[in-house]
Design an enzyme around this catalytic site. Sequence first.
Site, PDB file in Angstrom:
ATOM      1  N   GLU A 102       0.796  -1.239   0.000  1.00 51.42           N
ATOM      2  CA  GLU A 102       0.000   0.000   0.000  1.00 51.42           C
ATOM      3  C   GLU A 102       0.824   1.283   0.000  1.00 51.42           C
ATOM      4  O   GLU A 102       0.607   2.159   0.829  1.00 51.42           O
ATOM      5  CB  GLU A 102      -0.964  -0.010   1.195  1.00 51.42           C
ATOM      6  CG  GLU A 102      -1.881  -1.224   1.214  1.00 51.42           C
ATOM      7  CD  GLU A 102      -2.855  -1.218   2.393  1.00 51.42           C
ATOM      8  OE1 GLU A 102      -2.756  -0.333   3.254  1.00 51.42           O
ATOM      9  OE2 GLU A 102      -3.705  -2.121   2.448  1.00 51.42           O
TER      10      GLU A 102
ATOM     11  N   GLU B 180      -5.783 -11.187  -0.720  1.00 49.99           N
ATOM     12  CA  GLU B 180      -6.576 -10.977   0.506  1.00 49.99           C
ATOM     13  C   GLU B 180      -8.070 -11.012   0.196  1.00 49.99           C
ATOM     14  O   GLU B 180      -8.839 -10.201   0.699  1.00 49.99           O
ATOM     15  CB  GLU B 180      -6.203  -9.626   1.141  1.00 49.99           C
ATOM     16  CG  GLU B 180      -4.703  -9.458   1.347  1.00 49.99           C
ATOM     17  CD  GLU B 180      -4.315  -8.190   2.102  1.00 49.99           C
ATOM     18  OE1 GLU B 180      -5.205  -7.533   2.674  1.00 49.99           O
ATOM     19  OE2 GLU B 180      -3.118  -7.868   2.116  1.00 49.99           O
TER      20      GLU B 180
HETATM   21  C1  XIL Z   1      -5.706  -6.661   8.764  1.00 46.98           C
HETATM   22  C2  XIL Z   1      -5.899  -7.874   9.672  1.00 46.98           C
HETATM   23  O1  XIL Z   1      -6.749  -8.786   9.036  1.00 46.98           O
HETATM   24  C3  XIL Z   1      -6.495  -7.445  10.985  1.00 46.98           C
HETATM   25  O2  XIL Z   1      -6.559  -8.542  11.883  1.00 46.98           O
HETATM   26  C4  XIL Z   1      -5.643  -6.326  11.597  1.00 46.98           C
HETATM   27  O3  XIL Z   1      -6.252  -5.849  12.783  1.00 46.98           O
HETATM   28  C5  XIL Z   1      -5.489  -5.188  10.615  1.00 46.98           C
HETATM   29  O4  XIL Z   1      -4.942  -5.662   9.398  1.00 46.98           O
HETATM   30  N1  XIL Z   1      -4.761  -4.905   4.048  1.00 46.98           N
HETATM   31  C6  XIL Z   1      -3.681  -5.681   4.439  1.00 46.98           C
HETATM   32  C7  XIL Z   1      -3.795  -6.562   5.617  1.00 46.98           C
HETATM   33  O5  XIL Z   1      -2.648  -5.709   3.730  1.00 46.98           O
HETATM   34  O6  XIL Z   1      -2.589  -6.717   6.291  1.00 46.98           O
HETATM   35  C8  XIL Z   1      -4.876  -6.104   6.567  1.00 46.98           C
HETATM   36  O7  XIL Z   1      -5.022  -7.067   7.583  1.00 46.98           O
HETATM   37  C9  XIL Z   1      -6.163  -5.869   5.825  1.00 46.98           C
HETATM   38  C10 XIL Z   1      -6.005  -4.803   4.766  1.00 46.98           C
END
Ligand code: XIL
Length: 385
Positions: A165, A272
Site C-alpha cells: 500500500e 486478501e
Molecule cells: C488486517 C488484519 O486482518 C487485521 O486482523 C488487523 O487488525 C489489521 O490488518 N490490508 C492488508 C492486511 O494488507 O494486512 C490487513 O489485515 C487488511 C487490509
Amino acid sequence: MKLPSRLIPFVFLAALGCQSHSTAPAPTAADPTPLKEAARGLFRVGAAINAGQITGRDAVGSRLLATHFDSITAENNMKWMHIGPAPDRFNFDLPDRFVALGERLGVQVIGHTLVWHSQAPKWLFHDADGSEVSREELLRRLRHHVATVVGRYKGRVAGWDVVNEAIRDEDGTLRTDKPWYRILGEEAVFAAFEAAHQADPDAELYYNDYGLENPVKRAGVLKLIAAIRARGLRIDGIGSQGHYGLDWPLLSEIDASLVDFAQAGLKVMYTELDVTVLPRPENYFGAEISKIYKLAPELDPYRAGMPADKQAELAKRYADIFAIFAKHRESITRVTFWGIHDRMSWLNNWPIRGRTDYALLFDRAGEPKPAFHAVVEALQAAQKP
Ligand code: XIL
C-alpha cells in the site's frame, strides 16, 4: 437424491461395505470437494491465518486449512509491530510456528509484509529523544529489519509481500504523507526489494495493494513497479488484495485490471480476497486501518443471521469473480482468502468494530456456504476443455 457424478463411486463403494486400505478415513459423499483440488491446474488457493489456526486452538479453522488450502499467509504475526515491537527486539515465536506449520502441511508459505505504513511500531520513525528519525537511520533500520526477518526464513518462505500500500487512491502518487515516503521517497521501496533479495535470493518478491481496479491507482502502481525494474531489482509479481463488496468493483473493472497486469508481464496473486455483505459507512473506502467508525444498528443488519436471498447474492458474486479469475489463469498464480471462516474475518471489526459479516466461504461453524459450492462449480466449469 441427485448426486454430483464424481461422488457416485464413493457412494457405490460405501454401499458395498468396501474398506479402504489406507489409515485415513475414506472420503464420504458428505465431504465437499477441497478447494485446492477444484483449482488444480488453475492457481493455488490460500488462506491468511492467525494465532488460532497456527496453534490449533481454532480446531474448525485448522481442519479446514488442512483440507482446502495449499498456501498460507501470515495475517498479522509478521507485521513490523508484532515481529519487531522494540528496537533490536524480535518476536519470532508465532512466525516460527507459522512457517513450521506450512512445512508440516506441505503448503506454500507467504510472508506478509515488510514495509507498510500501518501496523508499524511507534519507535520506528523516531529517535530516542523523540525527534523524527533521519533518512540514513531509517534506511539502516529498514535494511536491518528486512535482512533479519527474510534471512531467518531463507529457503522456507516462498514469497514476500515486500511493500504494501505505497500508492494513493486518488491520484496514484506515492503516499508522501506517510513517514516511510515523506522521509525516504521511492528509496523506501527500492531499499526493501534490494534487501529482501539479498537476504533470500530464491524468494519471490511482490508489491501488494488494494483498489487496483481503479485505473488511476493502478497506473500509479504499474509506474512504481516499472521504476523498481528500471533499477534492476527483482520483483516477481503484483498482489491485488481483492477486498470486495457485493456490487463493487464492477466485474469489468476486475477484468480490465487483469488485462493490464498481463500486458505488464506481471504474475498476479489475489492476496486478501473477501466479499463484505455489510453496508459501508460514508467516506470509508481506503480509510486507514486505524480509523474505526461508530457502530449503528442499520450498519449491522445481519446480526441474527443472513437471509437466504443474501446468501444467494454472495454465492453469485463469488461465482462471477472466480469465472474472471479462471479466464485469466495464465497470469494468476494464487488466490488467497483473508481468513478461512466468517468468525475469524477481520471485516467483523473493520471499518466498524463488532459487526457480523459473512465475507468468506465457510460459516461460523466451519460449514461450507452456498458461496463455497458456487466457487467449486465455477472452478470445475473452468477445468472442462
Ligand atoms: C488486517 C488484519 O486482518 C487485521 O486482523 C488487523 O487488525 C489489521 O490488518 N490490508 C492488508 C492486511 O494488507 O494486512 C490487513 O489485515 C487488511 C487490509
